[in-house]
Design an enzyme around this catalytic site. Sequence first.
Site, PDB file in Angstrom:
ATOM      1  N   LYS A   1      44.608  33.272  36.468  1.00 13.36           N
ATOM      2  CA  LYS A   1      43.347  33.950  36.190  1.00 13.36           C
ATOM      3  C   LYS A   1      43.381  34.791  34.915  1.00 13.36           C
ATOM      4  CE  LYS A   1      40.674  32.985  39.850  1.00 13.36           C
ATOM      5  NZ  LYS A   1      39.305  32.457  39.758  1.00 13.36           N
TER       6      LYS A   1
ATOM      7  N   SER B   1      38.537  38.268  45.091  1.00 10.54           N
ATOM      8  CA  SER B   1      39.366  38.563  46.258  1.00 10.54           C
ATOM      9  C   SER B   1      40.725  39.105  45.854  1.00 10.54           C
ATOM     10  CB  SER B   1      39.556  37.300  47.110  1.00 10.54           C
ATOM     11  OG  SER B   1      40.263  36.317  46.375  1.00 10.54           O
TER      12      SER B   1
ATOM     13  N   ASP C   1      33.984  23.424  50.481  1.00  7.25           N
ATOM     14  CA  ASP C   1      32.637  23.425  49.913  1.00  7.25           C
ATOM     15  C   ASP C   1      32.490  22.431  48.770  1.00  7.25           C
ATOM     16  OD1 ASP C   1      34.429  25.611  48.906  1.00  7.25           O
ATOM     17  OD2 ASP C   1      32.937  25.653  47.309  1.00  7.25           O
TER      18      ASP C   1
END
Length: 321
Positions: A52, A77, A209
């Site tokens: 990240k 998160s 998803d």
Amino acid sequence: MLTLDDVRDAAKRIDGIAHRTPVLTSRTVNEACGGAQLYFKCENLQRVGAFKFRGAYNAISRLTPEQLRRGVAAFSSGNHAQAVALAARLAGTHAVIVMPEDAPQEKLAATRGYGAEIVIYERYTQDRRAVAERIADERGLTLIPPFDHPDVMAGQGTVALELLEETGPLDVLVVPVGGGGLISGCATVAKALHPQIRVVGVEPENGDDTRRSLAAGERVRIDVPRTIADGLAIDMPGELTFSVVRRLVDEIVVVSDDEIRSAMTLAFERLKTVVEPSGAVGLAALLADRLAPLPERVGVVFSGGNVSVKRFRSLYDTADR
């Protein structure tokens, strides 16, 4: 449209700031996964312990002096939270991060340690983006999303750029999938450099998803997932990332929490590296034969390693090995 040139430009911006992480191999792990030659890109050894940082720094480095003066906001998160917090500190600005109350304590502590202000929300009843957008509007902050942002996506694509520079052509690239920033950046690079490569995403089975969205031909929202892979607990893929995934990703497979535990164990015992649950899903898919039969050369992204000793021990003790 995200391009290889965008990723190459991001690589120049993060050069000397982000780590060029190592690529590990293991004959024992190769044999456990059917004999293919596996190359593990170890973003668990990146700054803040996850890929990240690449996207966060690329995005924040492009802000104007006025935007930097006002500060940045993010929602995460844990891993993007730490990445934005550190990138903001390096850029001389401040960060406000919206994080769930059940985020791992080590990720909360690390984010605070980089100097960020944390605002807590309830993962299962509140919309984290809405909370972050409200705070950004009220305080005049620039929002740095965790995945659905072209500069973030380009920064994450440098993972594949470095991997392929070191390994040469691969038959398959296996990448964890949360919101899709990592796989969209990596797929952009992989398909541009080696059009025949197969790009496979991996999700936790309770958080599929993206797989459901691809089957439906449009983005699908699911209930907030409950999985040990907290970094992949996303209820819907991003708009920008999903457009790339639809074009460039060949397949999405899923793994169980038990399979993730087993992969973390093998990485620890044979590769001598600590990988968090979200980062281990690619190896979990290979061990569970989700991609069988495997071709000869396979790249796998270990996306992060932010797991406390206490949590790692608990997951290790309950692994099926």
